[in-house]
Design a protein around this motif. Structure first.
Motif, PDB file in Angstrom:
ATOM      1  N   SER A 116       0.819  -1.218   0.000  1.00  9.72           N
ATOM      2  CA  SER A 116       0.000   0.000   0.000  1.00  9.72           C
ATOM      3  C   SER A 116       0.847   1.261   0.000  1.00  9.72           C
ATOM      4  O   SER A 116       0.332   2.361  -0.185  1.00  9.72           O
ATOM      5  CB  SER A 116      -0.925   0.020   1.228  1.00  9.72           C
ATOM      6  OG  SER A 116      -0.160   0.269   2.398  1.00  9.72           O
ATOM      7  N   ARG A 117       2.148   1.123   0.209  1.00  9.24           N
ATOM      8  CA  ARG A 117       3.019   2.292   0.300  1.00  9.24           C
ATOM      9  C   ARG A 117       3.278   2.857  -1.088  1.00  9.24           C
ATOM     10  O   ARG A 117       3.532   2.113  -2.027  1.00  9.24           O
ATOM     11  CB  ARG A 117       4.365   1.914   0.911  1.00  9.24           C
ATOM     12  CG  ARG A 117       4.257   1.369   2.296  1.00  9.24           C
ATOM     13  CD  ARG A 117       3.981   2.419   3.301  1.00  9.24           C
ATOM     14  NE  ARG A 117       5.025   3.448   3.302  1.00  9.24           N
ATOM     15  CZ  ARG A 117       5.042   4.500   4.098  1.00  9.24           C
ATOM     16  NH1 ARG A 117       4.080   4.673   4.957  1.00  9.24           N
ATOM     17  NH2 ARG A 117       6.006   5.383   4.039  1.00  9.24           N
ATOM     18  N   THR A 118       3.236   4.179  -1.179  1.00  6.06           N
ATOM     19  CA  THR A 118       3.560   4.781  -2.470  1.00  6.06           C
ATOM     20  C   THR A 118       4.924   5.470  -2.434  1.00  6.06           C
ATOM     21  O   THR A 118       5.549   5.665  -3.450  1.00  6.06           O
ATOM     22  CB  THR A 118       2.485   5.808  -2.891  1.00  6.06           C
ATOM     23  OG1 THR A 118       2.231   6.681  -1.804  1.00  6.06           O
ATOM     24  CG2 THR A 118       1.207   5.107  -3.297  1.00  6.06           C
ATOM     25  N   GLY A 119       5.396   5.819  -1.275  1.00  3.59           N
ATOM     26  CA  GLY A 119       6.709   6.463  -1.227  1.00  3.59           C
ATOM     27  C   GLY A 119       7.415   6.155   0.073  1.00  3.59           C
ATOM     28  O   GLY A 119       6.850   6.331   1.145  1.00  3.59           O
TER      29      GLY A 119
END
Ligand code: FES
Ligand code: FES
Length: 160
Positions: A116-119
């Motif tokens: 779910s992490r984008t950065g």
């Protein structure tokens, strides 16, 4: 004839006579997906965590019939590729698998976090929050934290 429950599980179409059985029982006893572990049976330990339509659920609290038309992913499916496979490698490398009862649930929950992490990698507080419902009696949690951090870094760098 009993009504059938149909759902996808780890990418395959499944059809079961769910009756009043719990999802964990159908997974383990009928579909032979024994990676999902029964710990407390009361929603407190997280050992039975699977993804239902992409959302982590305690399969000891979900009736199999509730999955009709849905998509289930167990630790077996999650660890086949992507963040789940990287996590499985890092958990093993970090010595975070001792008795192994908590491991599949940890893996499913942590993979959902990493994916779910984008950065950037999640920090310690985020990992602790995500895994707060997953109990481990063996490791003291530090190897698990290290493994999740390392996996998130690898996935974030695109070098899984
Ligand atoms: S076995 Fe489901 S939460 Fe413990
Ligand atoms: S490794 Fe035994 S409960 Fe976590």
């Amino acid at each position: 004839m009993a009504e059938l429950t149909r759902f996808r599980c780890n990418g395959a179409d499944r059809e079961v006579e769910a009756g009043d059985r719990l999802l964990i029982d159908v997974l383990r006893e009928e579909l032979r997906l024994t990676g999902t572990k029964l710990g407390c049976g009361t929603g407190d330990c997280g050992a039975c965590t699977v993804l239902l339509d992409g959302r982590p659920v305690n399969s000891c609290l979900v009736f199999a019939a509730e999955c009709d038309g849905g998509e289930v992913r167990t630790a077996e499916g999650v660890s086949e590729g992507g963040a789940g496979r990287v996590l499985a490698e890092e958990l093993a490398a970090a010595g975070a698998v001792q008795c192994g009862i908590c491991t599949p649930g940890m893996l499913v929950m942590a993979a959902a976090l990493v994916a779910s992490r984008t950065g950037g990698a999640p920090d310690r507080a985020e990992i602790e929050t995500a895994l707060a419902g997953n109990l481990c009696r063996c490791t003291g949690y530090l190897p698990i934290m290290r493994a999740v951090t390392a996996a998130a870094r690898r996935v974030g760098e695109g070098t899984p």
